[in-house]
Write an enzyme that holds these catalytic residues in place. Sequence first.
Site, mmCIF file in Angstrom:
data_model
loop_
_atom_site.group_PDB
_atom_site.id
_atom_site.type_symbol
_atom_site.label_atom_id
_atom_site.label_comp_id
_atom_site.label_asym_id
_atom_site.label_seq_id
_atom_site.Cartn_x
_atom_site.Cartn_y
_atom_site.Cartn_z
ATOM 1 N N HIS A 1 1.628 6.072 7.332
ATOM 2 C CA HIS A 1 0.917 5.615 8.524
ATOM 3 C C HIS A 1 -0.513 5.325 8.150
ATOM 4 C CE1 HIS A 1 -0.608 5.540 12.643
ATOM 5 N NE2 HIS A 1 0.644 5.342 13.003
ATOM 6 N N ASP B 1 8.712 6.625 14.019
ATOM 7 C CA ASP B 1 9.889 5.759 13.965
ATOM 8 C C ASP B 1 11.013 6.310 13.116
ATOM 9 O OD1 ASP B 1 8.899 3.774 15.605
ATOM 10 O OD2 ASP B 1 7.680 2.977 13.985
HETATM 11 N N1 ACO Z 1 7.163 3.947 1.022
HETATM 12 C C1 ACO Z 1 6.679 3.931 -0.244
HETATM 13 N N2 ACO Z 1 5.377 3.790 -0.548
HETATM 14 C C2 ACO Z 1 4.521 3.651 0.479
HETATM 15 C C3 ACO Z 1 4.947 3.660 1.820
HETATM 16 C C4 ACO Z 1 6.317 3.818 2.073
HETATM 17 N N3 ACO Z 1 6.765 3.840 3.335
HETATM 18 N N4 ACO Z 1 3.875 3.514 2.636
HETATM 19 C C5 ACO Z 1 2.801 3.399 1.839
HETATM 20 N N5 ACO Z 1 3.185 3.502 0.531
HETATM 21 C C6 ACO Z 1 2.298 3.466 -0.636
HETATM 22 C C7 ACO Z 1 1.826 2.058 -0.927
HETATM 23 O O1 ACO Z 1 2.656 1.402 -1.869
HETATM 24 C C8 ACO Z 1 0.427 2.301 -1.472
HETATM 25 O O2 ACO Z 1 0.542 2.696 -2.806
HETATM 26 P P1 ACO Z 1 -0.630 2.306 -3.861
HETATM 27 O O3 ACO Z 1 -1.862 3.007 -3.372
HETATM 28 O O4 ACO Z 1 -0.123 2.834 -5.160
HETATM 29 O O5 ACO Z 1 -0.733 0.801 -3.821
HETATM 30 C C9 ACO Z 1 -0.064 3.525 -0.689
HETATM 31 O O6 ACO Z 1 1.137 4.222 -0.276
HETATM 32 C C10 ACO Z 1 -0.895 3.168 0.539
HETATM 33 O O7 ACO Z 1 -0.157 2.229 1.314
HETATM 34 P P2 ACO Z 1 -0.829 1.083 2.185
HETATM 35 O O8 ACO Z 1 0.195 0.045 2.481
HETATM 36 O O9 ACO Z 1 -2.102 0.653 1.545
HETATM 37 O O10 ACO Z 1 -1.187 1.897 3.485
HETATM 38 P P3 ACO Z 1 -1.473 1.274 4.888
HETATM 39 O O11 ACO Z 1 -2.261 2.274 5.643
HETATM 40 O O12 ACO Z 1 -2.021 -0.099 4.797
HETATM 41 O O13 ACO Z 1 0.005 1.123 5.509
HETATM 42 C C11 ACO Z 1 1.997 1.432 6.694
HETATM 43 C C12 ACO Z 1 0.553 1.926 6.459
HETATM 44 C C13 ACO Z 1 2.024 -0.065 6.980
HETATM 45 C C14 ACO Z 1 2.558 2.156 7.929
HETATM 46 C C15 ACO Z 1 2.849 1.785 5.442
HETATM 47 O O14 ACO Z 1 2.842 3.175 5.199
HETATM 48 C C16 ACO Z 1 4.296 1.271 5.552
HETATM 49 O O15 ACO Z 1 4.566 0.104 5.269
HETATM 50 N N6 ACO Z 1 5.253 2.145 6.027
HETATM 51 C C17 ACO Z 1 6.604 1.710 6.247
HETATM 52 C C18 ACO Z 1 6.689 0.984 7.561
HETATM 53 C C19 ACO Z 1 6.576 1.908 8.764
HETATM 54 O O16 ACO Z 1 7.217 2.952 8.825
HETATM 55 N N7 ACO Z 1 5.779 1.485 9.758
HETATM 56 C C20 ACO Z 1 5.613 2.236 11.001
HETATM 57 C C21 ACO Z 1 4.205 2.600 11.203
HETATM 58 S S1 ACO Z 1 4.097 3.613 12.659
HETATM 59 C C22 ACO Z 1 4.088 2.549 13.943
HETATM 60 O O17 ACO Z 1 3.788 1.414 13.899
HETATM 61 C C23 ACO Z 1 4.529 3.135 15.215
#
Ligand code: ACO
Length: 428
Positions: A306, A363
């Site tokens: 998140h 979720d």
């Molecule tokens: N699985 C594996 N790796 C992940 C995940 C994941 N679900 N989420 C983040 N990471 C990793 C990224 O690859 C990144 O790694 P790095 O630093 O080595 O490049 C690091 O964690 C940070 O991730 P970002 O994408 O930069 O974090 P951001 O805050 O932008 O993204 C997000 C948050 C979009 C929710 C992300 O965690 C994700 O895509 N999760 C899966 C989708 C999801 O469940 N969304 C629901 C959000 S809640 C809502 O909307 C109600």
Amino acid sequence: MSDNTASLNVGGNSYDYAVMDGSVGPQVIDVRKLYANTGMFTYDPGFTSTASCESGLTYIDGDEGVLLHRGYPIGQLAEQSSFMEVSYLLLNGELPSKQELDEFTHTITRHTMVHEQLTTFYRGFRRDAHPMAIMCGVVGALSAFYHDSTDINDPEQRKIASHRLIAKMPTIAAMAYKYSAGQPFVYPRNDLSYTANFLRMTFSVPAEEYIPDPVVVDAMDKIFILHADHEQNASTSTVRLAGSSGANPFACIAAGIACLWGPAHGGANEAALNMLHEIGTVDRIPEYIARAKNKDDPFRLMGFGHRVYKNYDPRATVMQKTAKDVLEKLGVDDPIFDVAKELEQIALNDPYFIEKKLYPNVDFYSGVILSAIGFPTEMFTVLFALARTVGWVAQWNEMISDPAQKIGRPRQLYTGPVQRDYVPVSAR
Ligand code: ACO
């Protein structure tokens, strides 16, 4: 305003900026004069360090896993309150008295019907249209049906539009489902609660009455509470940005629905359940964990991570317990729930997820509950939109009433070509 100031040195000159205090949470540097002072903008893609507004609705401490609505913890609201009461709280700032709650519930109940002509609007969609596509279209079209509540400068019209949106959203969402299932639309019934009414409009057919199970109604009401508002997330910011131009509330909420549809936001519950089905059995979890950690693989563990929570999402705690209750009550032995629980345990103990502070979000479990209740996956984001409407509307009202409000107009770091002369096509 704090006594502190933040100083910035640019080209040998020093500029002081006021530091603002919230009631709780990080302080904020007021950079409104930055461009006028220095000729420079700030660069902050994704708004990771930028407060776009002042708000008194919802507070999140992502490191501690805290979510408060008007000061009340989400766990207490989900366990002890109702969606109608939380809606009142978000809109009005305080919990209602018994009389205020009854009046509010009465008002919402009496706005649940939609203009009959709206049914013809649905018939313009293909039967296999995604219900979120239908939601974007129909909610946007509401402004063509309810002109008498589109004057955003009239507080009374704003109130009526807000009530209409909250009240009609279950009807509109149920109709989107009915249309895709090829079943007749079901009219609302005023003797049922907000949530029971929605379940009945969704699942009853003329051939058979649907009696909502109290456990399912309670679970659904909790899901609505858990999704009611979440500070300045992408769809809420979309609603505020659309509203900042003076657009009418129905158009703004349609914009929020469009934003919510994305898989990184509201579409994640659908994506999470699809992922759990794809994994299928507990023995395949390590393969998917390895894929999630592989930088060359775009796969992510859906329902994990998140932008704000770097701890367990407090909504996921309630969601996991609700999933257990619903599955038990409905006698559903869903192997997907076992996959979810095991996946959560493995990920929570894996150094990659620990280091990056990736925890289950709201979720992760909601899809398991919704599919046990009988919703097809395409409806999951629609349910999120239904519940979030009150948050969007409350935030929109707050923005309109805020004297500091301006049209939202971010700046940019331009990296395109510098000025050059046009060359006629014959000379290129
Ligand atoms: N699985 C594996 N790796 C992940 C995940 C994941 N679900 N989420 C983040 N990471 C990793 C990224 O690859 C990144 O790694 P790095 O630093 O080595 O490049 C690091 O964690 C940070 O991730 P970002 O994408 O930069 O974090 P951001 O805050 O932008 O993204 C997000 C948050 C979009 C929710 C992300 O965690 C994700 O895509 N999760 C899966 C989708 C999801 O469940 N969304 C629901 C959000 S809640 C809502 O909307 C109600």
